[in-house]
Design an enzyme around this catalytic site. Structure first.
Site, PDB file in Angstrom:
ATOM      1  N   SER A 289       9.988  14.137   8.893  1.00 37.72           N
ATOM      2  CA  SER A 289       9.224  13.740   7.715  1.00 37.72           C
ATOM      3  C   SER A 289       8.084  14.725   7.511  1.00 37.72           C
ATOM      4  O   SER A 289       7.627  15.362   8.483  1.00 37.72           O
ATOM      5  CB  SER A 289       8.643  12.336   7.914  1.00 37.72           C
TER       6      SER A 289
ATOM      7  N   TYR B 101       5.309   5.156  12.651  1.00 35.33           N
ATOM      8  CA  TYR B 101       6.320   6.012  12.025  1.00 35.33           C
ATOM      9  C   TYR B 101       5.926   7.482  12.152  1.00 35.33           C
ATOM     10  O   TYR B 101       6.744   8.324  12.557  1.00 35.33           O
ATOM     11  CB  TYR B 101       6.463   5.631  10.548  1.00 35.33           C
TER      12      TYR B 101
END
Length: 240
Positions: free
Chosen positions: A135, A148
């Site tokens: 990400s 996350y």
């Protein structure tokens, strides 16, 4: 890498970026075997002609079940795409540590365990690839998604390290860093979102072109900012 005729194991392939990657890889002639947790979504992908394997990658037993189901089949490309979000925001009150454990396993431990379990099959091929989908938040974190971000940063550093280990082998390690993408995971995110189909396209192109890193969409700008001033990059992302 020429994708036609390649055997691909794609985790999290029944929705979002994974589903679009599966479709695009299939169009290019790859044999795509995908995993997911939803029987209904798996059935939908089977109706499109995909081979599927049920897999819950949030625990060791689920990962081992996937490895057992795969067996000694040849493998050209492993794509670690499956991921989870967890609400871990102390500004909202208390948080559930068990929920964090599940996300940490799915996002970080599972890819490591799959890579470890399938490395010999990958090394046995003339040319192979591991694709780890991290990400843009692996570069600089967002305050509302600490777990996350931590897992994606961990997978980013793992990717960098094993790429160095495997540099003299036939196995290429590719990291894909998406921005905010229009998927179910980001339903509550107010930021502008990239279509999943376009994000998948750029990852597939990175595999074809043997790139080490695919910075997608706004992640490109974040990478530039981080290279100039890591503090500025963090200031920007921490607000989100």
């Amino acid at each position: 890498m020429e994708l036609s005729g390649k055997t691909v194991l794609l985790t999290g392939g029944t929705a979002g970026i994974g589903r679009e990657m599966a479709r695009q890889l299939k169009e290019k002639g790859a044999q795509v075997i995908l995993t997911g947790r939803s029987p209904d979504r798996l059935a939908e992908m089977e109706a499109e002609g995909f081979e599927t394997i049920f897999a819950d990658l949030s625990n060791a037993a689920g990962v081992d079940a996937l490895l057992n189901a795969w067996g000694d089949r040849a493998l050209d490309i492993l794509i670690n795409n499956a991921g989870q979000l967890v609400d871990h925001d102390f500004r909202k009150g208390s948080v559930d540590p068990d929920a964090a454990d599940v996300t940490i396993y799915a996002n970080l431990n599972a890819p490591i365990r799959l890579i470890t379990g399938l490395m010999e099959q990958l090394k046995a091929r003339p040319a192979a690839a591991i694709v780890n989908v991290t990400s843009g938040l692996a570069i600089a974190p967002a305050a509302r998604q600490p777990v996350y971000c931590a897992t994606k940063a961990g997978l980013r550093f793992y990717s960098l390290a094993i790429r160095e280990q495997l540099k003299d082998t036939n196995v290429r390690v590719i990291e894909a860093l998406p921005p905010v993408v229009d998927t179910q995971m980001n339903d509550g995110n107010p930021m502008k979102k990239m279509p999943a189909e376009e994000c998948a396209r750029q990852i597939v192109v990175a595999i074809e072109r043997d790139k080490d890193e695919a910075n997608i969409g706004m992640t490109k700008a974040l990478r530039v900012t981080e290279s100039i001033s890591p503090a500025l990059a963090r200031t920007v992302t921490l607000r989100f």
